[in-house]
Design an enzyme around this catalytic site. Structure first.
Site, short mmCIF file in Angstrom:
data_model
loop_
_atom_site.label_atom_id
_atom_site.label_comp_id
_atom_site.label_asym_id
_atom_site.label_seq_id
_atom_site.Cartn_x
_atom_site.Cartn_y
_atom_site.Cartn_z
N HIS A 99 7.11 -2.40 -5.68
CA HIS A 99 7.89 -1.97 -4.85
C HIS A 99 8.78 -2.87 -4.51
O HIS A 99 9.25 -3.05 -2.94
CB HIS A 99 7.45 -1.19 -3.30
CG HIS A 99 6.86 -0.28 -3.30
ND1 HIS A 99 7.29 1.07 -3.90
CD2 HIS A 99 5.90 0.58 -3.13
CE1 HIS A 99 6.32 2.10 -4.31
NE2 HIS A 99 5.50 2.21 -3.09
N HIS B 96 10.59 5.21 0.71
CA HIS B 96 9.70 5.34 0.37
C HIS B 96 8.63 6.35 2.09
O HIS B 96 8.00 5.49 3.00
CB HIS B 96 8.61 4.26 0.98
CG HIS B 96 7.12 4.30 0.58
ND1 HIS B 96 6.25 4.85 1.36
CD2 HIS B 96 6.38 4.18 -0.65
CE1 HIS B 96 4.94 4.61 -0.17
NE2 HIS B 96 5.86 4.40 -0.65
N GLU C 271 9.00 10.69 -3.39
CA GLU C 271 9.78 9.40 -3.59
C GLU C 271 10.39 9.87 -5.04
O GLU C 271 9.95 9.88 -5.87
CB GLU C 271 8.45 7.97 -4.07
CG GLU C 271 8.32 7.92 -3.04
CD GLU C 271 6.91 7.30 -2.57
OE1 GLU C 271 7.31 6.43 -4.00
OE2 GLU C 271 5.96 6.87 -2.94
C1 GAL Z 1 3.47 4.14 -2.90
C2 GAL Z 1 1.93 3.87 -4.19
C3 GAL Z 1 1.12 3.76 -3.83
C4 GAL Z 1 0.54 3.02 -2.76
C5 GAL Z 1 1.35 3.13 -1.82
C6 GAL Z 1 1.92 2.10 -0.33
O1 GAL Z 1 4.94 4.59 -3.42
O2 GAL Z 1 2.34 5.09 -5.08
O3 GAL Z 1 -0.20 4.02 -4.62
O4 GAL Z 1 1.07 1.47 -3.66
O5 GAL Z 1 3.24 3.51 -2.01
O6 GAL Z 1 0.41 2.06 -0.16
#
Ligand code: GAL
Length: 377
Positions: A130, A204, A341
């Protein structure tokens, strides 16, 4: 007699509190602060049906989203916090922001562009997740209400410098949030870069359509229009394989309760500790099509996700451990929120057969993703 009167007064007061829990206006004062010399604030959009969405420019985040349930009562269906300080302290769960420059994971944070190797910051088991340790979700975005035909639009912009978190190219990104009169939250993205770079921003936002985060999302019935997914290794990095979903507990082409197969002992669900997978949407071009539909039997609220993106990450809140408390005092417990997402595939820069994530100078990156709400009796 007096005691009975007191008891019923207390009961009425408690009912009123529960009622308020579903539709409490947040105090904008609680979002006034500064970070990196820039002011943070709370912003509000409304539509003609009474739907309300609130945002903060810290991370271009969705903070609350009030939509009508099957009885016409407004429920807040997204996770968030009541103060900006809470957001400053809870970055690692990515509650509601636009994540990037590259949402999702990049293997060991490495990739090459035009023969040059790049190393991104590592913030997730030796991989890049991210956008890194100080990704877009930690930045204060310049924000203004802009007039476009139709409803009010909130424009949030961020200028990411060349080298930030290891990415090449000065990147100029804007996100346009709007609420349409067919009860949809529309998110449009635009970005340009001075040098060749990679990009994969996504929202997110966490949702719980029951209208409270006190219950798990395991009863929600989900449909995802995808026949294939990208299997991963244990650290959730794609192996490069594109695998059919037929016969797998990951297959959501038929509407199925999330909880029904989530604890199946198969490799993909063990690695993800539940659902945390990239679904390849059944589409051939960049048209906006329906990616998923999800429904809460508790409230009757149904949400459709429409996007022009090639893939959808479905995350069922498996890493929640109850250490964070959100709006209304709701504890963010294991599997009490989900994210859908819309995005490119994870680690696309390292797989030539995945859709390109490259943005060249002179080109404009665009994305449209819509979260549309209705009710089911
Ligand atoms: C999501 C990801 C997860 C985790 C989460 C944040 O987008 O797929 O693995 O990292 O974000 O806690």
């Amino acid at each position: 007699m007096k005691n009975i009167f007191l008891f019923f007064s207390l009961l009425l007061f408690m009912c009123a509190c529960v009622q308020n829990k579903t539709y409490t206006a947040l105090d904008p004062e609680n979002f006034v602060s500064t970070k990196d010399g820039k002011e943070t604030a709370l912003f509000t959009l409304k539509n003609d049906n009474g739907m309300v969405a609130q945002f903060t420019n810290y991370g271009a985040r969705l903070v609350s989203l009030y939509v009508p349930d099957r009885d016409g009562n407004f429920q807040d269906v997204t996770w968030g916090y009541e103060t900006i300080e809470d957001y400053f302290n809870s970055t690692d769960i990515y509650c509601g922001p636009i994540v990037g420059r590259y949402g999702n994971r990049i293997n060991k944070g490495k990739f090459s562009l035009n023969g040059k190797d790049y190393q991104l910051t590592l913030n997730n088991n030796g991989n890049h997740l991210h956008g890194g340790t100080q990704g877009f979700e930690c930045k204060v975005w310049d924000t203004e209400y802009v007039s476009k035909p139709g409803n009010d639009v909130l424009k949030m912009s961020y200028y990411a410098k060349d080298g930030e978190e290891g990415y090449p190219g000065d990147l100029d990104i804007s996100v346009y949030y709007s609420l349409t009169d067919d009860n949809a939250l529309k998110i449009e993205y635009q970005a340009t870069s001075k040098d060749t770079t990679i990009i994969n921003p996504t929202s997110h936002a966490y949702f719980n359509l029951a209208g409270t985060s006190d219950v798990t999302i395991l009863n929600h019935v989900l449909k995802i229009n995808a026949s294939n997914f990208t299997p991963t290794d244990q650290s959730l990095i794609p192996t490069g394989e594109i695998r059919k979903l037929t016969g797998s507990p990951l297959d959501f082409r038929q509407p199925t309760a999330i909880g029904k197969r989530i604890d199946t002992q198969c490799e993909a669900l063990i690695y993800g500790q539940g659902y945390d997978h990239n679904y390849i949407l059944d589409k051939k071009n960049k048209q906006i099509t329906e990616a998923a539909v999800i429904y809460s039997p508790e409230s009757g609220i149904e949400m459709s996700v429409l996007t022009d993106q090639p893939a959808l990450q479905f995350y069922s809140g498996n890493f929640m451990d109850g250490t964070l408390t959100g709006k209304y005092g709701d504890v963010h417990n294991y599997r009490t929120g989900f994210a859908l997402e819309a995005q490119n595939y994870p680690d696309a820069p390292n797989h030539d057969h995945f859709p390109s994530a490259i943005l060249n100078p002179g080109e404009t990156y665009t994305q449209t993703t819509i979260y549309k709400f209705g009710v089911k009796e």
